[in-house]
Design an enzyme around this catalytic site. Structure first.
Site: not given
Ligand SMILES: Cc1ncc(COP(=O)(O)O)c(C=O)c1O
Ligand SMILES: Cc1ncc(COP(=O)(O)O)c(C=O)c1O
Lengths: 397, 257, 397, 257
Positions: A95, A117, A383
């Protein structure tokens, strides 16, 4: 960051991937989104931006992340498995590649407040992190359910000085946090930039986020070539919540048709139950959060509350790029149940000493369906790391 | 001529537009509520199609949406309820809602139904102008539906002109950068914005919405535009299903008193 | 891994750093320790070991870790601060550099079981991790108090398939876990290797662990040169529990006398209270856990139960190398209180978006004492990330 | 001649060595316990100096260590308690303990005190042979103290010979790879080890320790060596301060019965 042009799978002039995408936003958001649309490519490909972006990715995020040959996992599956180690990124997931990019962009657009968010909390942490780094005020919306099940990430955001706002409506998960964040942006349009955490939202977000994440496939190509003599794996697997790690993993391979692109969606209790988040299996065309894509919805067009054990995949839609990959058949989608994901996560922990995020465990579980050959090469996007998920894993142990 | 256009010819000022959510507070309230709104003297009624994830709406309307959905409201049912709309309702009626339920219903079928029951216009906040012009305008025109655009304090002059150019009926002036339901009244910044737009001498009438809640704010807003829209405050007034119709009438009369 | 020879601060033939070190072990441990002593240098500097070690450090651990110029922290202290990002290592701390080395060594010594002690749980996790990676059985002893205050790491060890054994004696912290691990080794001498987690224990452990960790200073030299044109910082700071991250950070700088070497010890409630772990301030020469070093002890030679808010520094001794650095004055020691460390950790989080392990926060807090000049360069070992410490941090927020 | 050396000349077999922790179960028990051990017929007594972090000890002795420390035991106090040792005790007495309390007391001072009160030997498990030879041997010799080394099933033949060469008094044969207090009895592997060492024909007597707990195991062990050492089992027998002296006597008599 390498640019690619003329891809059959890239976004078009109007902000569409085939039938999907666009900027289905209320007028209140038009100035912000339009400003972004007009400026993003020019800004992010400017040499000065690229230098700052790359320097932070290297010195702060810890890129390049390794491409690790997972020996014991490969033996288990009788194939050759490489893990792209986004779990080693600062803050523990891919991210941050995106939030670094967006915060640099926000600065250049003169914004001094950030809203975001978050589902699993990874994007919230990554956003709070870059805001701390730049000394910028940060508000993160997070569903009440997720605040509960991803408590460590809530603590991290607080440590980093961010304000965590609970989203109390609907299923009180990622979708609702996104609603709230958008409302916040509507209410604070002038000095706030909205850092969306995945390849969702109105154009240019999906394309912009995909470009920031494309560093993943850029590195894979180089690393895989060094390790195997070929840039291209036979199979490329990523989990898809909104689809940002998948977009980054696929990016430079989209036009390499020899590469089998695989997406793992969250089936929750199963696609035949009403507790699922497998959008391509259960969704229809629809509009949510500013783009037209596939969406889990009732026959009346009401959004269905999704379920996944993984907060980061607990979303009723997918990014328009992935809807297009699905519709064109470019990517093959598998629906991975909660249990399958948990087993895959525990398997990786025990075999390789790597505890994956439950999101990533969905990608690992796709190995069971893939049936890759012993002479084939599989690259999986790991991830994120599973530290945030320990309490959930403990229940399965 | 479309009832909406006719309205602003007949009454160029102090137009009162009342918003409520279809199927709220009870499922059966939709048509009686329109009737009450008309009978109480409002000029225009905006019926909200409830959606599970409404982004432009504040808490009051979000909750009304959820209540209406829980009550069983749907696009399909709405058209059934409005079947005899024009037997008793002569004021313009517009539908307002998220684009997704409309998509699922089928755009053309939706337009057809609107025409059938006598809808005059649509407010679809997340239908962007570009998409409208490309894919929706022809259909809307064919079925006699006016598309109402929003402008906000952040909308550039250039875009306001573009919107004015593509509008019919009226332009929905969002009073401040906000979701619905904020209650700050008319601030100096809003005044500046209203006057700025006034000075542009647009070809369409304008109604001011968001933050209008009573007689005072309605009159303030009406000074700067052709009238105003009341939504959240009205919803707040009609919460109780047993007294909703009377409360509606009372509320509107107090605004117009 | 670069070898250094003829250092004034290296271990001598007999296993001593000046007056400190040796192998003060019971006969039961003699065969194992002697086997290690005779073989470790030859094994770890063999090309084949080096290749496997370096490959794992690169592809699995994620080395080199960045040397990050902390801009906002530097502004705050009006100097130039670089953080060596060991927090980005797989598993979240420098500890894994050592466990990778030791597991490869254990394999070559034909051992198929591993025992380890852990305080903060980082070494336990790092050990459980490499054991999973190699498919080797793993038992980790951990004090009951630490099991409580570092719960996430206990969960991680379990996920990785390790058995966590509570140490219930004494202060039920690191010292007691070490006692238990040693006893376990005594009881299982043949096929078990004991992976000690710091530069403590009988010779050759301190030297061996320091060599595995020396990759830290090897990288710093190279990275600092690239960034500043000089290999040498003016100041080099690390926290010292047992002292492994410090040993690794100092290693290639020990003979560079221009480099001011700084060690941060845990003062707990303060060196004047009976709740402290600042060994150089409060300790005297003594023998514990197989080596002669500085030790917090009563006048009767009983070990004093230490206190630190940081489980990884909550140890009544330090490694013999550090005792020597202290005695010779080569390193300057600061005693950092619990509160000072917590404040420093929160400061880094808010200024740089990096939540440090509370251990590492002690090193950061030394900046307050250092008074480095605006033209000087400071390198700080950020030995680990603070995810394991969130519940403690939350109490201070 | 040192009492220890004399002992093994006088009684080359079935030597019973009893271990207990100084100051256990009560602080005042140290000397009375030695007396009871002697009076009950044991040949040799090994007095443990309690240490906070004893590594070679199992749970029973660890707990006795803690109890003794809580009671206030220290090296200093121990020597005070043993001031009149040789007024009534004629069997050899050895001190056993971790090196650290000895260090803190001061090595030479420690040796001096040992000589003063009449100690014959020392078992310092974590004093390695190399350090002993280099820094301790001369001192120990000067004060007439024999240093007792341990060997284990893992000790190589070469090292056993070296230890034998550097030993006086006896060699402490740890029965199995373990801390104190394991209770497995004499297993076939132990037997093999005992016989292997037996066959080496060492110059020093040997006592077997760790796991000896009663008459049966004592006799078994005595078959392979000059006798044996009982520690944990003895500690377990004397837990109750009120009856400790009688329990000690009972226990030893049952072993020798
Ligand atoms: C580790 C991890 N992987 C994957 C995802 C899913 O997001 P995306 O599909 O955008 O990669 C998340 C979201 O929080 C995440 O934290
Ligand atoms: C992050 C971190 N830093 C430092 C330490 C202290 O150990 P050492 O002094 O050996 O580096 C620990 C121990 O657990 C740790 O986890």
């Amino acid at each position: 960051m390498l640019q690619i042009e003329n891809s059959a799978f890239a976004v078009d002039e109007r902000g569409y991937y085939g039938d999907f995408g666009g900027a289905w936003i209320p007028e209140m958001l038009y100035p912000n989104v339009e400003e972004l649309r007009q400026n993003y490519l020019q800004i992010i490909y400017s040499p000065e931006f690229q230098e700052e972006f790359n320097q932070l990715l290297t010195d702060y995020v810890g890129r390049p992340t390794p491409l690790y040959y997972a020996n014991r996992l490969s033996n288990e599956y009788k194939t050759n498995i490489y893990l792209k180690r986004e779990d080693l990124c600062h803050t523990g997931a891919h991210k941050v590649n995106n939030t670094i990019g967006q915060i640099l962009l926000a600065k250049r657009l003169g914004k001094n407040k950030i809203v975001a968010e978050t589902g699993a909390g990874q994007h919230g942490v990554a956003t709070a992190t870059v805001c701390a780094l730049m000394g910028i005020e940060c508000i993160v919306y997070m569903g009440e359910v997720d605040i509960e099940r991803q408590a460590p990430n809530v603590a991290r955001m607080k440590m980093l000085g961010a304000t965590v706002m609970p989203a109390k409506s609907g299923s009180r998960t990622l979708k609702d946090a996104t609603n709230e964040a958008m409302r916040h942006w509507i209410n604070n349009p002038v000095d706030t930039h909205y850092i969306i955490g995945s390849v969702v939202g109105p154009h240019p977000y999906p394309d912009m986020v995909a470009r920031f994440q494309s560093v993943i496939s850029e590195e894979i190509r180089k690393q895989l070539f060094e390790k195997t003599g070929s840039e291209n794996p036979d199979h490329l697997i990523a989990c898809v919540g909104g689809g940002s790690n998948a977009a980054g993993t696929y990016f430079h391979y989209l036009d390499e048709l020899s590469v089998n692109i695989v997406a793992a969606e969250a089936a929750g209790h199963g696609v035949k139950t009403d507790k699922s988040a497998a959008t391509t299996f259960l969704g229809k065309e629809g509009v949510l959060h500013g783009s037209k894509s596939l969406l889990m919805q009732t026959i009346d067009g009401q959004v269905i509350e999704p379920h996944s054990i993984s907060a980061g995949l607990d979303y009723p839609g997918i990014g328009p790029m992935h809807a297009h990959l699905w519709k064109t058949g470019r990517a093959k989608f598998y629906a991975i149940s909660d249990d399958e994901a948990m087993q895959a996560g525990m398997k990786l922990s025990k075999l390789e000493g790597i505890i994956p995020a439950i999101e990533s465990s969905h990608a690992l579980a796709a190995l069971d369906y893939l049936k890759a050959g012993s002479d084939e090469t599989v690259v999986i996007s790991l991830s994120g790391r599973g530290d945030k998920d320990l309490s959930t894993y403990m229940k399965y142990l | 001529m479309n009832r909406l256009e006719q309205l602003f010819i007949d009454k160029p000022e102090k137009v009162l537009n009342i918003y409520f959510t279809a199927g709220f507070p009870s499922l059966s309230h939709t048509l009686p509520m329109i009737q009450s709104i008309q009978d109480s003297g409002a000029d225009l009624v905006e019926v909200g199609i409830p959606f599970s994830d409404p982004v432009v709406d504040g808490e009051t309307i979000q909750k009304a949406n959820i209540k209406a959905l829980d009550n069983g409201m749907s696009v399909d049912l709405l058209f059934q309820q409005l079947k005899d709309l024009r037997k008793s309702i002569h004021i313009p009626v517009i539908l307002m809602g998220d684009i997704n339920p409309v998509f699922q219903f089928g755009i053309e079928r939706f337009c057809q139904k609107c025409q059938e029951v006598g809808i005059d216009g649509l407010i679809l906040p997340n239908l962007p102008m570009a998409e409208y012009l490309e894919d929706f305008k022809d259909l809307f025109d064919r079925y006699g539906l006016l598309n109402i655009f929003l402008i906000t304090p952040q909308t550039s002059e250039e875009r306001i002109r573009e919107i004015d150019h593509n509008s019919k009926g009226f332009i929905y002036m969002v009073s401040s950068a906000s979701t619905t339901g904020s209650t700050s009244g008319v601030t100096p910044e809003m005044k500046e914005y209203f006057e700025r737009v006034n000075a542009m001498k647009l070809s369409n009438p304008r109604l001011i919405g968001f933050g209008i809640k009573d007689k005072e704010t309605f009159l303030q807003a009406s000074e700067f535009a052709n009238g105003a829209i009341i939504g959240s405050a009205f919803i707040r007034a009609i919460q109780n299903p047993d007294t909703a119709i009377d409360s509606a009438s009372e509320f509107i009369k107090s605004v117009l008193s």
